[in-house]
Enzyme design. Structure first.
Site, mmCIF file in Angstrom:
data_model
loop_
_atom_site.group_PDB
_atom_site.id
_atom_site.type_symbol
_atom_site.label_atom_id
_atom_site.label_comp_id
_atom_site.label_asym_id
_atom_site.label_seq_id
_atom_site.Cartn_x
_atom_site.Cartn_y
_atom_site.Cartn_z
ATOM 1 N N LYS A 22 48.130 25.311 33.644
ATOM 2 C CA LYS A 22 47.052 26.324 33.613
ATOM 3 C C LYS A 22 47.631 27.716 33.852
ATOM 4 C CE LYS A 22 44.449 27.016 37.506
ATOM 5 N NZ LYS A 22 44.449 28.406 37.990
ATOM 6 N N ASN A 23 48.442 27.850 34.894
ATOM 7 C CA ASN A 23 48.893 29.186 35.281
ATOM 8 C C ASN A 23 49.989 29.743 34.373
ATOM 9 O OD1 ASN A 23 46.980 29.174 37.234
ATOM 10 N ND2 ASN A 23 48.371 28.759 38.939
ATOM 11 N N CYS A 116 38.065 36.697 47.727
ATOM 12 C CA CYS A 116 37.745 35.343 47.311
ATOM 13 C C CYS A 116 37.954 34.410 48.483
ATOM 14 C CB CYS A 116 38.507 34.972 46.047
ATOM 15 S SG CYS A 116 39.945 34.002 46.205
ATOM 16 N N ARG A 121 42.344 39.405 47.904
ATOM 17 C CA ARG A 121 43.215 39.320 46.716
ATOM 18 C C ARG A 121 43.399 40.740 46.169
ATOM 19 N NH1 ARG A 121 42.764 33.991 44.266
ATOM 20 N NH2 ARG A 121 44.588 34.609 43.077
ATOM 21 N N PRO A 122 44.243 41.536 46.825
ATOM 22 C CA PRO A 122 44.430 42.924 46.375
ATOM 23 C C PRO A 122 45.129 42.994 45.013
ATOM 24 C CG PRO A 122 46.042 42.382 48.067
ATOM 25 C CD PRO A 122 45.143 41.177 47.935
ATOM 26 N N ILE A 123 45.033 44.164 44.362
ATOM 27 C CA ILE A 123 45.766 44.332 43.086
ATOM 28 C C ILE A 123 46.638 45.598 43.109
ATOM 29 C CG2 ILE A 123 44.198 42.999 41.602
ATOM 30 C CD1 ILE A 123 43.169 45.803 40.636
ATOM 31 N N ASP A 124 46.994 46.017 44.340
ATOM 32 C CA ASP A 124 47.788 47.244 44.473
ATOM 33 C C ASP A 124 49.130 47.156 43.732
ATOM 34 O OD1 ASP A 124 48.084 45.298 46.668
ATOM 35 O OD2 ASP A 124 49.740 46.591 47.277
ATOM 36 N N ASP A 308 49.725 26.484 46.390
ATOM 37 C CA ASP A 308 48.732 25.721 45.623
ATOM 38 C C ASP A 308 48.797 24.212 45.891
ATOM 39 O OD1 ASP A 308 47.788 28.072 44.597
ATOM 40 O OD2 ASP A 308 48.815 27.906 42.671
ATOM 41 N N ILE A 330 51.456 32.745 52.115
ATOM 42 C CA ILE A 330 51.044 33.488 50.919
ATOM 43 C C ILE A 330 49.599 33.975 51.093
ATOM 44 C CG2 ILE A 330 50.809 33.450 48.388
ATOM 45 C CD1 ILE A 330 53.660 32.847 49.218
ATOM 46 N N ARG A 400 38.068 23.818 37.115
ATOM 47 C CA ARG A 400 38.822 25.012 36.708
ATOM 48 C C ARG A 400 40.299 24.680 36.508
ATOM 49 N NH1 ARG A 400 38.695 29.316 40.862
ATOM 50 N NH2 ARG A 400 40.203 30.057 39.345
HETATM 51 C C1 EPZ Z 1 48.963 33.210 41.161
HETATM 52 O O1 EPZ Z 1 47.948 34.114 41.599
HETATM 53 C C2 EPZ Z 1 48.259 31.916 40.830
HETATM 54 N N1 EPZ Z 1 47.258 32.160 39.809
HETATM 55 C C3 EPZ Z 1 47.626 31.328 42.081
HETATM 56 O O2 EPZ Z 1 47.111 30.049 41.749
HETATM 57 C C4 EPZ Z 1 48.705 31.143 43.157
HETATM 58 O O3 EPZ Z 1 48.103 30.702 44.352
HETATM 59 C C5 EPZ Z 1 49.437 32.462 43.397
HETATM 60 O O4 EPZ Z 1 49.954 32.988 42.148
HETATM 61 C C6 EPZ Z 1 50.602 32.335 44.365
HETATM 62 O O5 EPZ Z 1 51.528 31.412 43.875
HETATM 63 C C7 EPZ Z 1 47.617 32.241 38.531
HETATM 64 O O6 EPZ Z 1 48.766 32.179 38.158
HETATM 65 C C8 EPZ Z 1 46.524 32.369 37.536
HETATM 66 P P1 EPZ Z 1 50.079 36.560 43.786
HETATM 67 P P2 EPZ Z 1 48.307 35.655 41.814
HETATM 68 O O7 EPZ Z 1 49.812 37.920 43.269
HETATM 69 O O8 EPZ Z 1 49.375 36.065 40.893
HETATM 70 C C9 EPZ Z 1 49.515 39.384 47.474
HETATM 71 C C10 EPZ Z 1 45.498 28.340 41.681
HETATM 72 O O9 EPZ Z 1 44.992 27.608 42.577
HETATM 73 N N2 EPZ Z 1 49.264 40.468 46.523
HETATM 74 O O10 EPZ Z 1 51.401 35.965 43.473
HETATM 75 O O11 EPZ Z 1 47.051 36.409 41.793
HETATM 76 C C11 EPZ Z 1 48.454 38.312 47.486
HETATM 77 O O12 EPZ Z 1 47.333 38.691 48.253
HETATM 78 C C12 EPZ Z 1 45.680 29.822 41.900
HETATM 79 O O13 EPZ Z 1 45.849 27.903 40.571
HETATM 80 C C13 EPZ Z 1 49.279 41.765 46.959
HETATM 81 O O14 EPZ Z 1 49.469 42.043 48.143
HETATM 82 O O15 EPZ Z 1 48.899 35.613 43.274
HETATM 83 C C14 EPZ Z 1 49.198 37.145 48.050
HETATM 84 O O16 EPZ Z 1 49.280 37.258 49.449
HETATM 85 C C15 EPZ Z 1 45.022 30.333 43.134
HETATM 86 N N3 EPZ Z 1 49.032 42.767 46.053
HETATM 87 C C16 EPZ Z 1 50.601 37.327 47.478
HETATM 88 O O17 EPZ Z 1 50.681 38.710 47.071
HETATM 89 C C17 EPZ Z 1 48.836 42.504 44.738
HETATM 90 O O18 EPZ Z 1 48.640 43.455 43.964
HETATM 91 C C18 EPZ Z 1 50.915 36.473 46.268
HETATM 92 O O19 EPZ Z 1 49.820 36.531 45.335
HETATM 93 C C19 EPZ Z 1 48.836 41.178 44.298
HETATM 94 C C20 EPZ Z 1 49.067 40.165 45.205
#
Ligand code: EPZ
Length: 423
Positions: A22-23, A116, A121-124, A308, A330, A400
């Site tokens: 999926k991912n 969530c 879930r920030p996007i900075d 995950d 994480i 999902r």
């Molecule tokens: C991906 O999400 C996966 N989703 C998630 O799987 C998975 O849990 C996650 O990576 C971690 O492995 C998909 O690939 C679609 P991250 P993603 O950005 O990329 C922080 C599932 O169950 N962060 O790697 O959104 C964040 O809060 C899902 O299949 C920032 O600080 O996760 C977290 O602590 C759930 N700023 C860490 O980084 C940002 O701008 C890692 O999150 C973005 C993230």
């Protein structure tokens, strides 16, 4: 809303086939937006997250169809550049259209994902990356609006408080493929799904080096072409069924998986006493003895233990002998499943970002509620060995990320059925 009814205890045995990831699929679908030409993606799993992404692509004007596990994407002349709230609110991964839309059309409007149930879930890091490439970014009425008159390659360090980000790395890598000049991303995520995306982009004509390491180098090109690709197996689905086999003290052959992608899980399962044999034909045989030992686990970015699989292994450790400590590095708040597992007789307590799990002799069936995708899987896993009936409600979360879970588990000997439309 559907529920699953699980009658335990069961002992799983037999063979199970793993679907495509999926991912890996979701960002690869978004990457198709970088070209005008047709792309064909094989091994695509039938999941609601994939269906949501198909809807987003259609909303953007892309012609797209899924037949069996083959997705055909024809972006030719798509006009849209907005991912609205109704999609992003159901699937946070919609954010991965940001980079491709910006790079291809010079404009992207994507609803902000918000919080969530697994924590903030920030996007900075996404915005930091596209700003470094020269985009103007503003937030307006809940939307992130990014504009650029041609992106320019740049060097950046893309590390957050909890380490690298999978989708931020994916987004910036995609945007940089069409930027002018060279981009270097330090502290890039090196998850197999990022590597698979890079492989697809390279097939489209992108110039990328270093994927699979923490330093990514992208030399921008003028245009990308359509490509054909087969997505990697879903390591989280494989890991979930390995844990399900272990908790039932079963004997299961997991077929069509990539053992290298789940070495952290293989290591921990071996440590607690499960016998794991990786075969050259991309299969893993999992055999669990009656008694399993406690273990401490910390989730980390790849190749560490995946967040995950944290909820699922928590369910498993509640049936081991002794006390296990499972730390979440994480998403420190990703522990909604603990209370539900305790309703089934587990003894799990939360201390900071760690779950302290005292193993119990047996679990008992209960009514429990799924809070997110992986937590749902953990409750089903618990239900497999709990004595009596477990009803897991709100399993739309499960749909999902797992296709036909009840059919796959039934084939292995579980007593599990879906009830339509029940809370
Ligand atoms: C991906 O999400 C996966 N989703 C998630 O799987 C998975 O849990 C996650 O990576 C971690 O492995 C998909 O690939 C679609 P991250 P993603 O950005 O990329 C922080 C599932 O169950 N962060 O790697 O959104 C964040 O809060 C899902 O299949 C920032 O600080 O996760 C977290 O602590 C759930 N700023 C860490 O980084 C940002 O701008 C890692 O999150 C973005 C993230």
């Amino acid at each position: 809303m559907d529920s699953l009814i699980v009658e335990g205890p069961a002992r799983l045995s037999g063979e199970i086939q793993i679907d495509g990831s999926k991912n890996a699929t979701l960002p690869i679908m978004a990457a198709c937006l970088l070209s005008d030409e047709k792309s064909v993606i094989r091994g695509v799993p039938s999941l609601t997250d994939v269906f949501t992404m198909i809807e987003i692509m259609r909303h953007l004007g892309v012609k797209i169809k899924l037949e069996d596990d083959v997705l055909t994407v024809v972006p030719d002349g798509y006009k849209g550049n907005e991912a609205p709230y109704n999609y992003v609110s159901t699937m946070r991964a919609s954010i991965c259209v940001l980079g491709p839309l910006l790079a291809k059309t010079g404009y992207a409007k994507v609803s902000l994902p918000g919080g969530c149930v697994i924590g903030p879930r920030p996007i900075d890091l996404h915005t930091k990356g596209i700003k470094a490439l020269g985009a103007d970014v503003k937030v307006d009425h809940g939307y992130l609006i990014a504009r650029a008159k041609g992106l320019k390659g740049a060097s950046m360090h893309l590390c957050g408080v909890y380490g690298s980000s999978v989708l931020a790395t994916a987004n910036i890598m995609m945007a940089a493929t069409l930027a002018k000049g060279r981009t270097v991303i330090e502290s890039a995520a090196c998850e197999p799904e990022v590597v698979d995306l890079a492989e697809f982009l390279i097939k489209m004509g992108a110039r990328i080096r270093g994927h699979g390491s923490h330093t990514l180098e992208i030399e921008g090109v003028k245009r990308l072409y359509g490509a054909e690709h087969h997505v990697i197996p879903d390591r989280i689905e494989a890991g979930t069924y390995m844990i399900a086999a272990s908790i039932t003290r079963g004997d299961v052959l997991i077929k069509g998986c990539e053992p290298r992608h789940i070495s952290a899980l293989i290591d921990k399962l071996s440590e607690i006493g499960v016998s794991i044999k990786s075969n050259p034909d991309a299969s893993i045989r999992v055999r669990a003895p009656r008694s399993l030992k406690a273990v401490d686990i910390t989730t980390l970015p790849y190749p560490g233990f995946p967040t995950d699989l944290q909820a699922q292994i928590t369910a498993l450790m509640s049936t081991a002998q002794g006390t296990s400590v499972i730390s979440e590095k994480i998403y420190p708040e990703r522990f909604m499943h603990l209370g539900e597992l305790n309703r089934m007789g587990a003894q799990a307590a939360l201390e900071g970002d760690s779950a302290i799990i005292k193993g119990v002799k047996s679990l008992s069936g209960a009514q429990v509620m799924a809070s997110d995708l992986r937590a749902s899987a953990a409750l089903v896993i618990g239900g497999l060995v709990a004595r009596g009936e477990t009803q897991v409600s709100r399993i739309y979360h499960l749909d999902r990320g797992y296709s036909n879970m009840e059919a796959k588990l039934s084939k292995l000997g579980a007593k599990i059925r879906r009830i339509k439309g029940k809370q």
